[in-house]
Scaffold this active site. Sequence first.
Site, PDB file in Angstrom:
ATOM      1  N   SER A 125       0.818  -1.207   0.000  1.00  0.00           N
ATOM      2  CA  SER A 125       0.000   0.000   0.000  1.00  0.00           C
ATOM      3  C   SER A 125       0.856   1.263   0.000  1.00  0.00           C
ATOM      4  O   SER A 125       0.603   2.199  -0.754  1.00  0.00           O
ATOM      5  CB  SER A 125      -0.942   0.019   1.202  1.00  0.00           C
ATOM      6  N   ASP A 185     -11.888   2.680   5.428  1.00  0.00           N
ATOM      7  CA  ASP A 185     -11.538   2.033   6.698  1.00  0.00           C
ATOM      8  C   ASP A 185     -11.968   2.802   7.939  1.00  0.00           C
ATOM      9  O   ASP A 185     -11.751   2.339   9.068  1.00  0.00           O
ATOM     10  CB  ASP A 185     -10.031   1.766   6.750  1.00  0.00           C
ATOM     11  N   GLU A 206       5.040  -1.032  14.937  1.00  0.00           N
ATOM     12  CA  GLU A 206       5.555   0.275  14.547  1.00  0.00           C
ATOM     13  C   GLU A 206       6.611   0.813  15.504  1.00  0.00           C
ATOM     14  O   GLU A 206       7.574   1.457  15.075  1.00  0.00           O
ATOM     15  CB  GLU A 206       4.393   1.275  14.440  1.00  0.00           C
ATOM     16  N   PHE A 213      -0.813   5.292  11.944  1.00  0.00           N
ATOM     17  CA  PHE A 213       0.060   4.391  12.701  1.00  0.00           C
ATOM     18  C   PHE A 213       1.492   4.926  12.775  1.00  0.00           C
ATOM     19  O   PHE A 213       2.188   4.695  13.766  1.00  0.00           O
ATOM     20  CB  PHE A 213       0.065   3.001  12.062  1.00  0.00           C
TER      21      PHE A 213
END
Length: 312
Positions: free
Chosen positions: A34, A114, A55, A80
């Site tokens: 992505s 989302d 992360e 994120f």
Amino acid sequence: MGMSNMRKAYGQALLELGRSNSKVVALEADLGKSTMSNMFGAEFPERYFQMGIAEANMISAAAGLALTGHVAFASTFAVFASGRPYDQIRSSVAIPRLNVKICGSSAGLSDYGDGKTHQSIDDITIMRVLPNMKVFSPADAIETAKIVKAMAEIDGPCYIRVNRNDVPEVTNPDEPFEFGKVKTLREGKDAVVFATGYMVYQALEAAKILEKEGVSVKVVNVATIKPFDVAGAQAAAAGMKAAVTVEEANIYGGLGSAVCEALCAGPAESRIPVSVMGVQDTFGTSAQKYDELLVHYHLMPEDIVARVKSLL
């Protein structure tokens, strides 16, 4: 005016950096298909580190690689990239001023399907508040590629936010990127609109509508949000009747705040009324199309038109 994708521009620019600089490494948090960092990984697997959905570990590892002389690019969704590893960014990257470059992909409301958990309305503010962090928000894919290459040359921490969707090209491919400078894309004499990211296109469209109604609007692209071009913003506002800021992010702590801080400290001719447009201190929501969210959050050209007219 062509259409292109900022994520693809990021991946291609990162790949080109990898070819020209052996010190460039890339880290990813399970979203390489992505963010498009997988383009780098396909050609340089020995310099590509897939960290999984971790992360904080990714940023810590990026800091370690930077300490060994590498230029570390770490990518994931903006929500994120900025929120989950905040402590690691603060303590391990910003405080020691390490050469870690963070890409917040699918920023703002652009991950329309989302919903609020994946839509970053706070990443500009989070990154802007960190000392030593430089914050970029390109207007299109052309500017994205230029900024990615500039980030590799800039010493210290950087953050770039990029849109998920294909967006119109509004910047000149033949002009170099000027780090830390605002750029006037359209001249005007009545009001000035300071915009960043995809909102630059929306502001240009609004200016066209207003021109037909006899209102002359200057449009300023703010691709470098930090360090903010205080003198440039003051000069752009000088002599105008009003200013509007528009960003695909919360109205608090981002571009609007930076513009207000700059203008209130400037000379009398730049201390003009300012109206801040953006997400009105709320989280995102799901939609079937990107434009549905921009309509819902009043970030369309006609919304900018109405705001300018209300100030004038």
